[in-house]
Enzyme design. Sequence first.
Site, PDB file in Angstrom:
ATOM      1  N   ALA A  76       0.818  -1.213   0.000  1.00 15.88           N
ATOM      2  CA  ALA A  76       0.000   0.000   0.000  1.00 15.88           C
ATOM      3  C   ALA A  76       0.857   1.271   0.000  1.00 15.88           C
ATOM      4  O   ALA A  76       0.445   2.291  -0.546  1.00 15.88           O
ATOM      5  CB  ALA A  76      -0.948  -0.002   1.194  1.00 15.88           C
ATOM      6  N   THR A  77       2.037   1.217   0.608  1.00 15.79           N
ATOM      7  CA  THR A  77       2.899   2.399   0.609  1.00 15.79           C
ATOM      8  C   THR A  77       3.254   2.782  -0.823  1.00 15.79           C
ATOM      9  O   THR A  77       3.127   3.940  -1.228  1.00 15.79           O
ATOM     10  CB  THR A  77       4.189   2.125   1.409  1.00 15.79           C
ATOM     11  OG1 THR A  77       3.829   1.776   2.747  1.00 15.79           O
ATOM     12  CG2 THR A  77       5.107   3.338   1.425  1.00 15.79           C
ATOM     13  N   ASN A 156      -6.274   3.104  10.198  1.00 15.54           N
ATOM     14  CA  ASN A 156      -5.491   1.996  10.751  1.00 15.54           C
ATOM     15  C   ASN A 156      -5.410   2.012  12.272  1.00 15.54           C
ATOM     16  O   ASN A 156      -5.179   0.985  12.881  1.00 15.54           O
ATOM     17  CB  ASN A 156      -4.090   1.979  10.152  1.00 15.54           C
ATOM     18  CG  ASN A 156      -3.448   3.341  10.168  1.00 15.54           C
ATOM     19  OD1 ASN A 156      -3.914   4.264   9.481  1.00 15.54           O
ATOM     20  ND2 ASN A 156      -2.400   3.499  10.956  1.00 15.54           N
ATOM     21  N   GLN A 184      -6.775  -1.039   5.174  1.00 18.97           N
ATOM     22  CA  GLN A 184      -7.420  -1.649   6.346  1.00 18.97           C
ATOM     23  C   GLN A 184      -8.853  -2.087   6.054  1.00 18.97           C
ATOM     24  O   GLN A 184      -9.493  -2.675   6.922  1.00 18.97           O
ATOM     25  CB  GLN A 184      -7.433  -0.659   7.524  1.00 18.97           C
ATOM     26  CG  GLN A 184      -6.071  -0.309   8.066  1.00 18.97           C
ATOM     27  CD  GLN A 184      -5.402  -1.446   8.814  1.00 18.97           C
ATOM     28  OE1 GLN A 184      -6.037  -2.466   9.146  1.00 18.97           O
ATOM     29  NE2 GLN A 184      -4.118  -1.295   9.086  1.00 18.97           N
ATOM     30  N   ALA A 205      -1.457  -7.008   0.514  1.00 18.25           N
ATOM     31  CA  ALA A 205      -1.734  -8.407   0.856  1.00 18.25           C
ATOM     32  C   ALA A 205      -1.557  -8.712   2.336  1.00 18.25           C
ATOM     33  O   ALA A 205      -2.320  -9.491   2.911  1.00 18.25           O
ATOM     34  CB  ALA A 205      -0.826  -9.327   0.032  1.00 18.25           C
ATOM     35  N   HIS A 206      -0.558  -8.086   2.973  1.00 19.67           N
ATOM     36  CA  HIS A 206      -0.205  -8.557   4.321  1.00 19.67           C
ATOM     37  C   HIS A 206      -1.171  -8.115   5.414  1.00 19.67           C
ATOM     38  O   HIS A 206      -1.023  -8.490   6.568  1.00 19.67           O
ATOM     39  CB  HIS A 206       1.236  -8.197   4.681  1.00 19.67           C
ATOM     40  CG  HIS A 206       1.464  -6.770   5.058  1.00 19.67           C
ATOM     41  ND1 HIS A 206       1.542  -6.370   6.371  1.00 19.67           N
ATOM     42  CD2 HIS A 206       1.651  -5.661   4.317  1.00 19.67           C
ATOM     43  CE1 HIS A 206       1.776  -5.062   6.412  1.00 19.67           C
ATOM     44  NE2 HIS A 206       1.843  -4.610   5.170  1.00 19.67           N
ATOM     45  N   THR A 244      10.262  -7.447 -13.067  1.00 20.68           N
ATOM     46  CA  THR A 244       9.788  -8.829 -13.179  1.00 20.68           C
ATOM     47  C   THR A 244       8.727  -9.101 -12.129  1.00 20.68           C
ATOM     48  O   THR A 244       8.927  -8.794 -10.948  1.00 20.68           O
ATOM     49  CB  THR A 244      10.976  -9.805 -12.989  1.00 20.68           C
ATOM     50  OG1 THR A 244      11.968  -9.469 -13.949  1.00 20.68           O
ATOM     51  CG2 THR A 244      10.539 -11.250 -13.159  1.00 20.68           C
ATOM     52  N   CYS A 329       7.056   5.389  24.121  1.00 22.46           N
ATOM     53  CA  CYS A 329       8.052   4.338  24.275  1.00 22.46           C
ATOM     54  C   CYS A 329       8.185   3.479  23.015  1.00 22.46           C
ATOM     55  O   CYS A 329       9.264   3.092  22.625  1.00 22.46           O
ATOM     56  CB  CYS A 329       7.640   3.443  25.431  1.00 22.46           C
ATOM     57  SG  CYS A 329       8.988   2.848  26.430  1.00 22.46           S
TER      58      CYS A 329
HETATM   59  C1  LIG Z   1      -0.412  -0.958   6.473  1.00 23.15           C
HETATM   60  C2  LIG Z   1      -0.923   0.262   5.840  1.00 23.15           C
HETATM   61  C3  LIG Z   1      -0.206   0.885   4.816  1.00 23.15           C
HETATM   62  C4  LIG Z   1       1.126   0.379   4.347  1.00 23.15           C
HETATM   63  O1  LIG Z   1       1.005  -0.807   3.659  1.00 23.15           O
HETATM   64  P1  LIG Z   1       2.324  -1.623   3.219  1.00 23.15           P
HETATM   65  O2  LIG Z   1       1.793  -2.719   2.392  1.00 23.15           O
HETATM   66  O3  LIG Z   1       2.945  -2.083   4.471  1.00 23.15           O
HETATM   67  O4  LIG Z   1       3.184  -0.684   2.460  1.00 23.15           O
HETATM   68  C5  LIG Z   1      -0.751   2.011   4.252  1.00 23.15           C
HETATM   69  N1  LIG Z   1      -1.926   2.503   4.664  1.00 23.15           N
HETATM   70  C6  LIG Z   1      -2.642   1.942   5.646  1.00 23.15           C
HETATM   71  C7  LIG Z   1      -3.946   2.524   6.053  1.00 23.15           C
HETATM   72  C8  LIG Z   1      -2.159   0.805   6.270  1.00 23.15           C
HETATM   73  O5  LIG Z   1      -2.855   0.259   7.274  1.00 23.15           O
END
Ligand SMILES: *Cc1c(COP(=O)(O)O)cnc(C)c1O
Length: 505
Positions: A76-77, A156, A184, A205-206, A244, A329
């Site tokens: 997503a970044t 998030n 999210q 995906a993650h 690729t 922290c």
């Molecule tokens: C996790 C997240 C991202 C970043 O996604 P990545 O796949 O880790 O780059 C961007 N936006 C939101 C709202 C997220 O929760």
Amino acid sequence: MSGVAAVYLDYAATTPVDPAVAEAMRGCLTLEGDFGNSGSTHAPGAAAAARIARARTQVATLIGAADEEIVFTSGATESNNLALLGIAHANADRGRHIVTMRTEHKAMLDPCRHLEKSGFTVTYLTPARSGLIEPAAVAGALRPDTLLVSVMYANNETGVLQDIGAIGALCRERDVTFHSDCAQAAGKVPLDVRSLPVDLLSFTAHKLYGPKGIGALYVARRAQPLLRAVSFGGGQERGLRPGTLPTHQIVGFGVACELAQVALHTESARLAGLRERLWEGLASLGEVYLNGAGAARVPGILNLSFGGVEGESLIAGVAGLAVSTGAACNSETREPSYVLRALGRDSRLAESSLRFSLGRFTTAPDIDYAVTTVRQEVVRLRALSPAASVSRGGAIDPEAWVAAQKGSGRVVTGEAGGADLGTWVRFQLLVDGLRVKDARFQALGCPHTLDAAAWLCEQLPGRTRERLIPGVPAVWAASRSVPAEKLGRLLIVEDALLACLARWA
Ligand SMILES: *Cc1c(COP(=O)(O)O)cnc(C)c1O
């Protein structure tokens, strides 16, 4: 599970890969599997290309898109960067104004800051206390030179769902491109670009039981002429994201999307139930504030601020739980959560916040463990606060203390700091003749502060007034492994001892 944490409640940070996803990925790595380069014309290449085509359909189907509207990225970044920079650079001659929100993810705010350095103007809208942005506020921020509006679907930290249907509709009316970060939301709530007026949409995906390092940018057909690549290479993904294609990642993403879609309704009902169980278990503590109250939220996220406790102590106390925090922290920036601050939480409450995020493998016993752990810790920490009568280290009534020593000696008290500083320490010394007989303390502060005060109490008995303070804070810090940036708190501990000295005339 490996690692120290007993219970994982941080699914909004990342999810484990579903076993079926791992299995599918395994089939694309080794010689026996579909490891080929999807751009090659031979059989292994064609096999990989076929796998990718199927996965592209699975990914597109999750959001109701056509296959050719999906651009695979690293997550997503990268999708946010491609959307924002790609639209900005291709259309700078039409305008240089962008509208977004203060509560967006850093993966949107940081590319915005980057654009500001190259002559673009960004309006950062502040949401209401609920976390919601009024579509009217977005409309009011639009200018003739506005190129792009970007508003995330699910936040998030709080899980708050924005009305992206209404926001997208007003953008379309004004012919402004609309992007939404749906990292999210995808796979958690229904998401269909056939009924949502969204031009560009990021997901990854993650966050939905696929692997890290793969995501997608949906680019609606009508928006495709407006987007320009920001990296250059072999022309893959219609030149928008060359390189690729990682077959195993894409295949894993595809299976993950399909699983998420099949389970969406039953899973969201299950998670909503577990979240309610968690909320009911914690709300009765009192002074527990729900962040995002009054807004629709994704079912798996519960973000709470706990009054009357110090943030870092709370986090240290719930170490058996893997949760996210709004406290200094843990975050790299050492600042209270900007998202919770934007919702109007003061920094103290923002720091004493926990984000519980539930997912596919969360069970009712996990929730019950979390309730027990957090309840115990909040009760313990509140008892330590200066407002409470219970002290760490025991007696606080000087007369009773002296009486227990068969009436000899007197008690010298000194304190420093304050609840508003997040650190407060009071020492009580039982002084008999020229020496300290015993020492006690009460404190409110981070675990380092409490540890240093407890350790000093052990050092004090037997000391005379002239040699009361054993060394200086920098030396205590070294012997108690206190990080350099916490030295200021030890200075408050020292001040409390100096206050004792002043009273011990
Ligand atoms: C996790 C997240 C991202 C970043 O996604 P990545 O796949 O880790 O780059 C961007 N936006 C939101 C709202 C997220 O929760």
